[in-house]
Design a protein around this motif. Structure first.
Motif, short mmCIF file in Angstrom:
data_model
loop_
_atom_site.label_atom_id
_atom_site.label_comp_id
_atom_site.label_asym_id
_atom_site.label_seq_id
_atom_site.Cartn_x
_atom_site.Cartn_y
_atom_site.Cartn_z
N MET A 20 31.38 57.05 30.91
CA MET A 20 31.07 58.42 31.45
C MET A 20 31.73 58.79 32.68
N ALA A 21 31.40 57.53 33.64
CA ALA A 21 32.04 57.76 34.97
C ALA A 21 33.48 57.96 34.97
N SER A 22 34.28 57.31 34.09
CA SER A 22 35.84 57.34 34.15
C SER A 22 36.16 58.69 33.64
N PHE A 23 35.17 59.13 32.59
CA PHE A 23 35.38 60.59 31.98
C PHE A 23 35.29 61.76 33.20
N LEU A 24 34.34 61.54 34.01
CA LEU A 24 33.99 62.50 35.07
C LEU A 24 35.19 62.45 36.13
N ILE A 25 35.67 61.31 36.56
CA ILE A 25 36.69 60.88 37.43
C ILE A 25 38.09 61.68 37.17
N ILE A 26 38.50 61.76 35.84
CA ILE A 26 39.74 62.19 35.37
C ILE A 26 39.47 63.76 34.79
N ALA A 27 38.10 64.27 34.75
CA ALA A 27 37.96 65.44 33.89
C ALA A 27 38.63 66.50 34.84
N PRO A 28 38.73 66.62 36.00
CA PRO A 28 39.33 67.61 36.84
C PRO A 28 40.95 67.52 36.35
N PHE A 29 41.56 66.54 36.18
CA PHE A 29 42.79 66.51 36.05
C PHE A 29 43.39 66.87 34.64
N GLY A 30 42.51 66.61 33.68
CA GLY A 30 42.53 66.97 32.34
C GLY A 30 42.44 68.40 32.16
N ALA A 31 41.57 68.92 32.87
CA ALA A 31 41.19 70.24 32.90
C ALA A 31 42.44 71.16 33.45
N PHE A 32 42.69 70.68 34.45
CA PHE A 32 44.14 71.33 35.20
C PHE A 32 45.23 71.11 34.26
N ALA A 33 45.53 70.13 33.60
CA ALA A 33 46.79 70.10 32.72
C ALA A 33 46.56 71.16 31.51
N MET A 34 45.37 71.09 30.77
CA MET A 34 44.92 72.13 29.63
C MET A 34 45.12 73.47 30.24
N LEU A 35 44.60 73.73 31.45
CA LEU A 35 44.71 75.29 31.89
C LEU A 35 45.88 75.54 32.16
N ALA A 76 40.14 76.18 39.33
CA ALA A 76 39.04 75.57 38.31
C ALA A 76 39.13 74.20 38.40
N ALA A 77 40.27 73.46 38.46
CA ALA A 77 40.13 72.04 38.79
C ALA A 77 39.52 71.66 40.09
N ALA A 78 39.97 72.63 41.35
CA ALA A 78 39.00 72.21 42.71
C ALA A 78 37.61 72.45 42.27
N ALA A 79 37.06 73.56 41.46
CA ALA A 79 35.67 73.52 41.09
C ALA A 79 34.89 72.55 40.50
N LEU A 80 35.74 71.91 39.40
CA LEU A 80 35.25 70.98 38.60
C LEU A 80 35.38 69.55 39.32
N SER A 81 36.19 69.23 40.32
CA SER A 81 36.21 68.17 41.43
C SER A 81 34.88 68.43 42.28
N PHE A 82 34.73 69.60 42.86
CA PHE A 82 33.66 69.60 43.56
C PHE A 82 32.38 69.18 42.85
N GLY A 83 32.32 69.86 41.64
CA GLY A 83 31.22 69.58 40.73
C GLY A 83 31.00 68.20 40.54
N VAL A 84 31.95 67.33 40.47
CA VAL A 84 32.12 65.84 40.26
C VAL A 84 31.23 65.30 41.60
N VAL A 85 31.67 65.65 42.53
CA VAL A 85 31.21 65.21 44.12
C VAL A 85 29.63 65.46 44.07
N VAL A 86 29.52 66.68 43.89
CA VAL A 86 27.88 67.15 43.83
C VAL A 86 27.10 66.15 42.93
#
Length: 191
Positions: A1-16, A28-38
């Motif tokens: 799960m952690a590895s998914f969260l780490i790369i999720a912003p980059f995957g979302a960025f590429a898809m968007l 959107a990738a910045a917001a998702l990255s911030f969400g991962v930090v929080v």
């Protein structure tokens, strides 16, 4: 799960990037990255260099493209993101705190984290990620400097490099445990 969260912003960025504007993709990738930090901090984890750096990279690029120069191509933006990520990885190596160390310390016991091989393993993992980011940069540069090259090649190389780094990150600690695992206790000598 952690590895998914780490790369999720980059995957979302590429898809968007395929379906919306560059600025929206970056924010959107910045917001998702911030969400991962929080999420990480709320669950008791530490602030991670890669996650915080991702927030900064995506936010800074989004602001620059929105406020200063909106004429960047999608490939140029991907190149800038990859340069930013490689910079984070290399900085973590330069200051002798491989970025993988922050994640690894949260999933192993205190005794394991004190072993000399633990630090070596994190250097190897971080160098593997640096290699993946270099491959992504090369793919982006090929697309920029060889426009006749099909765009899907850049995506395929980035996908393969990123997924290879993820797979190596999962495999290598298990390999080290199997190879260098705890020594069997020595039986006392019988008189």
């Amino acid at each position: 799960m952690a590895s998914f969260l780490i790369i999720a912003p980059f995957g979302a960025f590429a898809m968007l990037m395929m379906v919306t504007s560059i600025a929206i993709s970056l924010f959107a990738a910045a917001a998702l990255s911030f969400g991962v930090v929080v999420w990480d901090v709320v669950r008791g984890g530490s602030l991670k260099m890669l996650a915080a750096g991702s927030v900064l990279i995506f936010s800074a690029l989004g602001c620059y493209i929105t406020l200063v120069d909106g004429n960047w191509s999608a490939v140029a933006v991907r190149l800038a993101v990859d340069v930013g990520l490689l910079s984070i990885v290399l900085l973590s190596l330069a200051i002798r705190l491989p970025f993988t160390l922050q994640y690894a310390r949260e999933v192993v016991d205190a005794e394991t984290s004190k072993l000399p091989g633990f630090m070596k393993a994190n250097y190897i993992l971080t160098w593997a990620w640096a290699g993946a980011f270099v491959l992504m940069l090369v793919a982006d540069m090929l697309i920029i400097y060889m426009p006749s090259l099909p765009l899907w090649i850049g995506f395929a190389v980035a996908f393969a490099a990123r997924n290879s780094a993820v797979a190596f990150t999962k495999w290598y600690p298990q390999y080290r445990r199997a190879k260098y695992g705890a020594a069997k206790p020595v039986e006392p000598l019988k008189p």
